[in-house]
Design a protein around this motif. Structure first.
Motif, PDB file in Angstrom:
ATOM      1  N   ASP A 100       0.833  -1.191   0.000  1.00  0.00           N
ATOM      2  CA  ASP A 100       0.000   0.000   0.000  1.00  0.00           C
ATOM      3  C   ASP A 100       0.874   1.249   0.000  1.00  0.00           C
ATOM      4  N   GLU A 101       1.937   1.273   0.817  1.00  0.00           N
ATOM      5  CA  GLU A 101       2.841   2.422   0.828  1.00  0.00           C
ATOM      6  C   GLU A 101       3.544   2.565  -0.509  1.00  0.00           C
ATOM      7  N   ASN A 108       2.405   1.563  -3.427  1.00  0.00           N
ATOM      8  CA  ASN A 108       1.417   2.024  -4.403  1.00  0.00           C
ATOM      9  C   ASN A 108       1.162   3.521  -4.271  1.00  0.00           C
ATOM     10  N   ARG A 109       1.133   4.022  -3.038  1.00  0.00           N
ATOM     11  CA  ARG A 109       0.941   5.454  -2.849  1.00  0.00           C
ATOM     12  C   ARG A 109       2.132   6.239  -3.389  1.00  0.00           C
ATOM     13  N   LEU A 145       1.911   6.255  -7.153  1.00  0.00           N
ATOM     14  CA  LEU A 145       0.858   7.176  -7.579  1.00  0.00           C
ATOM     15  C   LEU A 145       1.332   8.631  -7.478  1.00  0.00           C
ATOM     16  N   LEU A 146       2.014   8.967  -6.392  1.00  0.00           N
ATOM     17  CA  LEU A 146       2.531  10.330  -6.244  1.00  0.00           C
ATOM     18  C   LEU A 146       3.551  10.657  -7.324  1.00  0.00           C
TER      19      LEU A 146
END
Length: 94
Positions: free
Chosen positions: A24-25, A27-28, A31-32
């Motif tokens: 999840d980290e 993926n974030r 995305l950023l």
């Protein structure tokens, strides 16, 4: 602490939770980075097209191209203002 991590890694459910949190980290972060890169592409694209339209307006002596260049200049200005505003916002929060 090391023993607790060792026991946690041996257990299936906590290991899956750790892996999910790590993904999840990641993926974030991806995305950023993606949004940042896309924003830079839009900025440089506006700048390039603006230059092309201004040059075409000067060469063809057509005000339509110059007006299109002005529209892109406004869009570029908005992009730069948004970039500055978000930088100030996040700099004050961290």
């Amino acid at each position: 602490m090391g023993g607790g991590l060792l026991i946690r890694s041996a257990s299936k459910k906590p290991s899956e939770e750790d892996l999910l949190e790590e993904r999840d980290e990641r993926n974030r972060l991806v995305l950023l980075k993606n949004r940042s890169c896309a924003f830079r592409v839009v900025e440089y694209g506006c700048l390039a097209l603006e230059t092309v339209f201004f040059a075409a307006g000067k060469i063809a002596e057509n005000t339509l191209f110059i007006h299109m260049g002005c529209g892109l200049a406004v869009a570029l200005g908005l992009c730069l203002f948004a970039d500055l505003a978000t930088f100030i916002y996040y700099d004050s929060k961290l």
